[in-house]
Design a protein around this motif. Structure first.
Motif, PDB file in Angstrom:
ATOM      1  N   GLY A  70       0.800  -1.220   0.000  1.00  0.00           N
ATOM      2  CA  GLY A  70       0.000   0.000   0.000  1.00  0.00           C
ATOM      3  C   GLY A  70       0.831   1.266   0.000  1.00  0.00           C
ATOM      4  O   GLY A  70       0.346   2.335  -0.410  1.00  0.00           O
ATOM      5  N   GLY A  73       1.048   2.614  -3.570  1.00  0.00           N
ATOM      6  CA  GLY A  73      -0.102   3.407  -3.982  1.00  0.00           C
ATOM      7  C   GLY A  73      -0.118   4.769  -3.316  1.00  0.00           C
ATOM      8  O   GLY A  73      -0.452   5.781  -3.938  1.00  0.00           O
ATOM      9  N   SER A 163       5.234   1.619  -7.369  1.00  0.00           N
ATOM     10  CA  SER A 163       4.005   1.021  -7.882  1.00  0.00           C
ATOM     11  C   SER A 163       4.250  -0.396  -8.405  1.00  0.00           C
ATOM     12  O   SER A 163       3.416  -1.292  -8.219  1.00  0.00           O
ATOM     13  N   GLN A 166       4.473  -2.574  -5.466  1.00  0.00           N
ATOM     14  CA  GLN A 166       3.129  -2.761  -4.917  1.00  0.00           C
ATOM     15  C   GLN A 166       2.390  -3.885  -5.628  1.00  0.00           C
ATOM     16  O   GLN A 166       1.796  -4.766  -4.984  1.00  0.00           O
ATOM     17  N   GLN A 167       2.429  -3.895  -6.939  1.00  0.00           N
ATOM     18  CA  GLN A 167       1.709  -4.918  -7.692  1.00  0.00           C
ATOM     19  C   GLN A 167       2.284  -6.302  -7.432  1.00  0.00           C
ATOM     20  O   GLN A 167       1.537  -7.291  -7.329  1.00  0.00           O
ATOM     21  N   ASN A 187      -3.431  -3.865   1.375  1.00  0.00           N
ATOM     22  CA  ASN A 187      -2.956  -2.690   0.652  1.00  0.00           C
ATOM     23  C   ASN A 187      -3.628  -1.425   1.184  1.00  0.00           C
ATOM     24  O   ASN A 187      -2.976  -0.392   1.385  1.00  0.00           O
ATOM     25  N   GLY A 191      -1.648   1.722   2.933  1.00  0.00           N
ATOM     26  CA  GLY A 191      -1.747   3.023   2.267  1.00  0.00           C
ATOM     27  C   GLY A 191      -2.435   4.066   3.113  1.00  0.00           C
ATOM     28  O   GLY A 191      -2.032   5.233   3.147  1.00  0.00           O
ATOM     29  N   GLY A 228     -10.159   2.631  -7.470  1.00  0.00           N
ATOM     30  CA  GLY A 228      -8.858   2.177  -6.982  1.00  0.00           C
ATOM     31  C   GLY A 228      -8.919   0.779  -6.402  1.00  0.00           C
ATOM     32  O   GLY A 228      -8.005  -0.038  -6.602  1.00  0.00           O
ATOM     33  N   ILE A 232      -6.757  -2.512  -7.624  1.00  0.00           N
ATOM     34  CA  ILE A 232      -5.901  -3.306  -6.742  1.00  0.00           C
ATOM     35  C   ILE A 232      -6.290  -4.781  -6.806  1.00  0.00           C
ATOM     36  O   ILE A 232      -5.424  -5.668  -6.878  1.00  0.00           O
TER      37      ILE A 232
END
Length: 300
Positions: A70, A73, A163, A166-167, A187, A191, A228, A232
């Motif tokens: 997170g 993001g 990013s 994150q993925q 996440n 975040g 969003g 995700i």
């Protein structure tokens, strides 16, 4: 033939599916039988949100830094807010895409995503570089906005790198818990904590801020949250089979196509729809096709 697998219990879902291949067990509750229809029963509750996640951590299938997706993001949101007034939307977009595509190659190369290591091949490099150039062409009509600020530019590139991280880690959580919604929940928590901390620091430094309007008075302003969440969950599910790079390129292509449609259907003041935008979108799609190319293996 029709086969029923597993005892039916109250509160469970029934799914019907067909699949090729021999009889095998998958995730302990799904069976495939060649040429047949298989009915499986799965629990419909989300108890694994509090059961599977801690168990995956204790067993070593997940490590602590995989819960920090997170922050990627949050860094994108924060960098967009802080740097767009300095760089403009166009330069911000190109810098973010450059950081995202370049780091995606490395993330896939070291095998950070659950799909395993993916070699840094010529087509993948061409796809990553080509996408960045194509996006630059697509937004070239807006480069008159803002000025070049080196530190702001580096911050956006770093957000693109975050990013990609994150993925990858969200996909790891999705695979470990067998549920992309669990990855989205983790996440969201990371975040939210990061953004609340940044907001508190900003407030302590004396920067004024006001509450946004209520959701019922301006629902479009709050639409970014559900969108969003959808992103995700989608990323957590599809990064494993696609890899971070290919998913990122498809995401960028989708954003350009969506932006073009919105600019044509509901244009905002100052909207620019020129040939560069259309050509850039087409080149992005071509770059995605190049990056996804896999030569056929010769049969021996």
């Amino acid at each position: 033939n029709l086969h029923i697998v597993g005892p039916e219990q109250e509160g469970e879902d029934v799914t019907i599916e067909t699949a090729p291949g021999g009889l095998q067990e998958k995730n302990g509750d799904v069976f495939h039988l060649k040429g047949d229809v298989v009915i499986t029963f799965r629990k419909s509750s989300r108890r694994h949100l509090i059961d599977d996640l801690p168990q995956a951590y204790r067993s070593g299938r997940l490590v602590w830094w995989q819960f920090l997706g997170g922050l990627g993001g949050a860094s994108v949101v924060a960098s967009q807010t802080l740097t767009v007034p300095l760089l403009g939307v166009a330069l911000f977009t190109v810098a973010l895409v450059a950081g995202m595509t370049g780091s995606s190659l490395l993330v896939d190369g070291v095998g950070l995503a659950p799909g395993g290591k993916r070699a840094i091949t010529g087509p993948r490099v061409v796809g990553a570089v080509g996408t960045t150039i194509a996006v630059g062409l697509a937004v070239s009509g807006r480069f008159s906005e803002g000025n070049l600020a080196v530190l702001a530019l580096l911050a956006v590139v770093a957000a693109g790198v975050a990013s990609s991280f994150q993925q990858a880690v969200n996909a790891q959580i999705s695979v470990a818990t067998r549920d992309p919604l669990v990855a989205a929940f983790v996440n969201f928590i990371a975040g939210l904590i990061a953004l609340l901390g940044a907001l508190a620091i900003e407030h302590l430094l004396g920067h004024p801020w006001t509450m946004p309007p209520a959701p019922w008075s301006d629902p479009l302003l709050w639409l970014g949250g559900p969108v969003g969440l959808l992103f995700i969950v989608t990323a957590a599910y599809f990064v494993a089979p696609l890899g971070v790079l290919l998913f990122s390129l498809l995401n960028i292509a989708g954003q350009l196509v969506g932006a073009l449609i919105l600019d044509l259907v509901v244009p905002t003041p100052g909207t620019i729809v020129d040939v560069n935008l259309v050509v850039g979108m087409l080149l992005t799609l071509a770059a995605v096709a190049v990056a996804s190319y896999r030569p056929r293996r010769s049969k021996v």
